[in-house]
Enzyme design. Structure first.
Site, PDB file in Angstrom:
ATOM      1  N   ALA B  95       0.609  -1.140   0.093  1.00 29.07           N
ATOM      2  CA  ALA B  95      -0.004  -0.125   0.113  1.00 29.07           C
ATOM      3  C   ALA B  95       0.789   1.042   0.025  1.00 29.07           C
ATOM      4  CB  ALA B  95      -0.749   0.054   1.193  1.00 29.07           C
ATOM      5  N   LYS B  96       2.138   1.141   0.434  1.00 31.47           N
ATOM      6  CA  LYS B  96       2.960   2.425   0.323  1.00 31.47           C
ATOM      7  C   LYS B  96       2.401   3.377   1.132  1.00 31.47           C
ATOM      8  CE  LYS B  96       5.722   0.401  -3.234  1.00 31.47           C
ATOM      9  NZ  LYS B  96       5.070  -0.608  -4.062  1.00 31.47           N
ATOM     10  N   ARG B  97       1.872   3.223   2.334  1.00 32.12           N
ATOM     11  CA  ARG B  97       0.962   4.315   2.875  1.00 32.12           C
ATOM     12  C   ARG B  97       2.104   5.140   4.084  1.00 32.12           C
ATOM     13  NH1 ARG B  97      -2.416   2.632  -0.353  1.00 32.12           N
ATOM     14  NH2 ARG B  97      -4.492   2.424   0.051  1.00 32.12           N
TER      15      ARG B  97
END
Lengths: 281, 281
Positions: B95-97
């Protein structure tokens, strides 16, 4: 939307206020929880009560994803409501995305085309090819994280680099990317002294400014160092406005807070126009 | 899941293969498009055909968000299917949040608690307080972007800093954060020569390695410099496996590709165990 349209809207409303729609079911008025879609009902009430005072709305996607399918549906309804009722309002998907090229293209499609937000926030860590797919979408803006308003900003963003500090490298480098005219930047209000540095590198870009109010930033300081010829600022407030009250009158309370901020902005805009007029004479 | 369980599973399957479930409706076999939920049907077929060869699956959330509500629903069904049928498999929400504290907590809730992934990928740009809310979730992992496999990695990640380069600063600094034992790191296979540098800073952590195959990285080189006592690698392949074929037999074709990679990994694992045994003697 174009920068010119956004500027015109700012002058018309005498406001550069952005309202963050960060809906937390634990914080919204209890009576909304009985409705079918409490998140959307909350947003709708806030938008109805404040749309003449704000030029932008910014839902942070985390607060919608946290409620799964229902949350995602409420986000869709919120952006559709804004686009249908208030197409002149600038919308920001505060998603802080960023991935390798073909994957960023999927995010760009999701937020800028399908959901039809005017802009999306993007994290710079993965560099050029993670951002350009967003920039490729016409008449839409990519708001790049540069110097954020949280404590952790000092961990990496202010690391010494060849350009001075990492956030400056981000600002300078991003200007060389394809369609860099579609860039705006996140610069936290808690770091007002940095705004003149920022303006040296990106004099013409709009800056999205979180951190006024709840996080301690001063509006006057931010404007003093950050404003440009087209105002060039969108100052965000989330909790300070949307959770101003939590009774039946929550929307009026939110409006009162938004009104206070808009009045302060109105004064700043008029002052800047006056001094511009005097400069011309 | 714990690191020990993951290690045991790697030894049992003689594999450290992670399969990326990046489902693009333009690329999946046409006959699936007539089903009610083509994305989930595709994932289910891939999982059924490869679950004995892979120790991890990694859906990239961009590919699900791009299909709105339907996509999000397919993501839910996919993770539920994995958790019910194959609880021994490590799951990664790619998700690379990353956001300010209270907002990252919402993302952590969404991915690690509600969707119940074993891990989530997180971007480091916003620093400590944007990552610690993820690290606070027990028996779950936060996979921090350090050195990615794309061209843009050289824009900022390899910027000169006091620690040498920014990605090294990220690695070192993150080790000082609360619950840093729950950290893993993304290190791209396209930069095999960097793995020994990385291992000097994080000798014990698992590394998620994209970029083998399609993006040109070499498995042997990555293992030579990146493997540690507990293997410590999850090597991802997405397109190379899931789009190996696009006819009725797509799942068997995917299995064949996964099998080729698993066999290569099996050999590497056996070699490393042999040399360890010889060292002990």
């Amino acid at each position: 939307m174009t920068t010119e349209q956004l500027h015109a809207e700012i002058l018309r409303k005498k406001s550069f206020l952005c309202i963050g729609l960060d809906v937390d079911l634990d914080k919204i008025p209890q009576h909304l929880l009985d409705t079918e879609d409490p998140i959307f009902e909350f947003n709708k009430a806030i938008i109805d009560a404040t749309h003449d005072l704000a030029v932008a709305y910014k839902p942070n996607t985390a607060f919608y994803e946290a409620y799964g399918l229902k949350g995602w549906h409420a986000l869709e309804k919120t952006i559709n409501y804004l686009n249908q009722r208030h197409p002149e309002i600038f919308t920001i998907a505060d998603a802080k995305r960023g991935d390798i090229g073909n994957t960023s293209a999927m995010y760009a499609k999701a937020f800028l085309e399908d959901l039809a937000f005017d802009s999306v926030t993007v994290a710079p860590y993965m560099g050029r090819d993670s951002v350009e797919p967003f920039l490729a979408v016409k008449n839409k803006f990519t708001i790049l994280l540069a110097l954020t308003s949280n404590g952790g900003a000092y961990d990496f963003q202010t690391q010494k680099t060849d350009e001075g500090e990492l956030y400056k490298t981000v600002l300078k480098t991003s200007r060389t990317w394809q369609n860099s005219g579609n860039l705006m930047y996140v610069i936290g209000a808690t770091k007002a002294e940095y705004f003149s540095e920022v303006r040296r590198i990106v004099p013409d870009s709009f800056l999205l400014v979180p951190g006024v109010g709840a996080q301690g930033g001063s509006l006057k300081e931010v404007c003093r160092y950050g404003m440009n010829d087209i105002i060039g600022l969108l100052v965000n407030s989330s909790r300070g406005i949307i959770y101003a009250g939590n009774g039946e009158d929550f929307a009026e309370m939110a409006r009162a807070e938004a009104y206070t901020m808009q009045q302060e902005m109105c004064e700043i805009i008029i002052d800047s126009q006056l001094s511009k007029a005097l400069d011309i004479r």
